[in-house]
Design an enzyme around this catalytic site. Structure first.
Site, short mmCIF file in Angstrom:
data_model
loop_
_atom_site.label_atom_id
_atom_site.label_comp_id
_atom_site.label_asym_id
_atom_site.label_seq_id
_atom_site.Cartn_x
_atom_site.Cartn_y
_atom_site.Cartn_z
N GLY A 35 91.20 55.32 88.30
CA GLY A 35 89.74 55.33 88.17
C GLY A 35 89.12 56.60 88.74
O GLY A 35 87.95 56.62 89.10
N PRO A 38 95.29 59.40 90.50
CA PRO A 38 94.45 58.40 91.16
C PRO A 38 93.88 57.44 90.12
O PRO A 38 93.52 57.87 89.02
CB PRO A 38 93.35 59.23 91.82
N GLY A 40 88.88 59.50 87.07
CA GLY A 40 88.41 60.40 86.01
C GLY A 40 89.49 61.34 85.51
O GLY A 40 89.19 62.30 84.82
N LEU A 41 90.76 61.08 85.84
CA LEU A 41 91.83 61.97 85.38
C LEU A 41 92.64 61.34 84.24
O LEU A 41 93.75 61.77 83.95
CB LEU A 41 92.75 62.36 86.54
N SER A 84 93.89 58.14 83.90
CA SER A 84 95.04 57.30 84.26
C SER A 84 95.25 56.17 83.24
O SER A 84 96.39 55.85 82.90
CB SER A 84 94.89 56.73 85.68
N SER A 85 94.16 55.60 82.73
CA SER A 85 94.35 54.49 81.77
C SER A 85 94.95 55.00 80.46
O SER A 85 95.82 54.33 79.89
CB SER A 85 93.04 53.75 81.46
N ALA A 86 94.50 56.17 80.00
CA ALA A 86 95.08 56.72 78.77
C ALA A 86 96.56 56.99 78.98
O ALA A 86 97.39 56.68 78.12
CB ALA A 86 94.36 57.99 78.36
N ASP A 132 90.96 61.35 75.63
CA ASP A 132 91.96 61.12 76.69
C ASP A 132 93.34 60.78 76.11
O ASP A 132 94.36 61.34 76.52
CB ASP A 132 91.54 59.94 77.59
O1 PMV Z 1 85.65 59.97 83.79
P1 PMV Z 1 86.36 59.91 82.47
O2 PMV Z 1 87.68 60.57 82.51
O3 PMV Z 1 86.37 58.53 81.92
O4 PMV Z 1 85.52 60.82 81.44
C1 PMV Z 1 84.28 60.42 80.95
C2 PMV Z 1 83.76 61.47 80.03
C3 PMV Z 1 82.40 61.14 79.41
O5 PMV Z 1 82.05 62.25 78.60
C4 PMV Z 1 81.34 60.94 80.45
C5 PMV Z 1 82.47 59.88 78.56
C6 PMV Z 1 83.31 59.99 77.30
O6 PMV Z 1 83.74 58.92 76.80
O7 PMV Z 1 83.49 61.08 76.76
#
Ligand code: PMV
Length: 320
Positions: A107, A105, A109-110, A112-114, A156
């Site tokens: 954005g 998905p 938090g998994l 995807s951009s990396a 990431d």
């Molecule tokens: O939601 P993501 O996958 O961008 O993870 C963010 C993780 C944080 O610790 C909140 C920020 C970071 O850069 O480590």
């Protein structure tokens, strides 16, 4: 034609506190971004399948292209800047056609951009026979993320390049650890989260209550260290219990919301060993450690989430 695939990631423990140097553990998951790259005579064509923008063409080195809505530009930026990085190394430039699709998905938090960045750089590395080692690919991808986002954690891009389990800690270089076999189900709220905003929000809370939040972050650091041991022992009950304790702290620093909470409890009620937010929170995804993936996935669905069944993977970026 060259095909590169790069995995997304989850945080088992330690998001947010990792920003302040406390240890965290992240794992690559077998949901991937796939980039097919081909040389052509002139110009660059990007054909995204399920990313948040339409097909686009631009000249080599040029910025012109289709009219792209503001909020869609970002994902394209990761790709453009990845191409630029490779063209800085390889002086003889060719036209390019890139077909890109993702199983992650956007954005959510998994990572995807990396994964889009790592897969693009790796595909071009192979296409042009540059022989860049993985560490260099991970470094270039990290630079791209920083350029696009303003700031980024190298976690990431490193995890996506190397695969497996990554231990992150301030002052120590990132390390790939032995890949554990953990049965994971992800629950996606179908809302994206804004990492930058959530990190800022936590910063403000920390400024208001420094002793309290520092102690909470110290606890997350201890959870991570103990969690790493239990991951090595593959003690699912303890790994899950520690995920739940970590979640309690994430809740107390205000990055939880009703949708995420529902999915966390849906997973726990289904018998999961543990369940928590992964990543920035405020939307995005939760992870659950469960023996009964089917039951947990159904429970997540009943409570309004999109279940994503996955495994932790040892395989970082791949080339076909
Ligand atoms: O939601 P993501 O996958 O961008 O993870 C963010 C993780 C944080 O610790 C909140 C920020 C970071 O850069 O480590």
């Amino acid at each position: 034609m060259v095909k590169a695939t790069a995995p997304g990631k989850i945080y088992l423990y330690g998001e947010h506190s990792v920003v302040y140097g406390y240890p965290a553990l992240a794992c690559a998951i077998n949901k991937r971004t796939i980039v097919e790259a081909q040389k052509k005579n002139e110009g660059i064509t990007i054909l995204p399948k399920n990313l948040s923008f339409e097909s686009v063409k631009f000249k080599i080195g040029g910025e012109e292209g289709n009219e792209i809505p503001e909020k869609q530009i970002k994902k394209l930026d990761y790709i453009r800047k990845s191409i630029k990085k490779i063209f800085e190394i390889k002086s003889e430039k060719t036209g390019l056609k890139l077909k890109i699709r993702t199983e992650l998905p956007i954005g959510g938090g998994l990572g995807s951009s990396a994964s889009v960045t790592v897969a693009t750089i790796s595909a071009l590395n192979e296409l042009y026979g540059l022989n860049l080692p993985r560490k260099k690919i991970s470094k270039l991808a990290y630079e791209v993320e920083k350029e696009v986002q303003g700031s980024a954690s190298p976690c990431d891009t490193f995890t996506s390049t190397m695969g497996g389990l990554t231990r992150v800690e301030k002052g120590k270089s990132l390390e790939k650890k032995k890949t554990p076999k953990l049965p994971i189900v992800i629950g996606y709220t179908q809302e994206s989260s804004n990492t930058k905003q959530l990190v800022e929000q936590v910063k403000q809370l920390k400024e208001e209550y420094p002793e309290i939040i520092n102690n909470l972050f110290t606890s997350i650091g201890e959870i991570t260290k103990r969690g790493q041991k239990e991951v090595q022992n593959r003690d699912l009950e303890k790994i899950g219990e520690l995920m739940n304790i970590n979640q309690g702290i994430l809740d107390s620093i205000k990055i939880n919301n009703l949708k995420l909470s529902k999915l966390i409890y849906a997973a726990r009620e289904s018998g999961a060993y543990g369940s928590k937010i992964t990543g920035a929170g405020g939307g995005g995804c939760i992870i659950a450690l469960t023996d009964n993936k089917e039951k947990t996935a159904n429970s997540i669905k009943v409570f309004g989430g999109e279940p994503i069944k996955t495994q932790i993977t040892n395989q970082g970026v791949t080339i076909e």
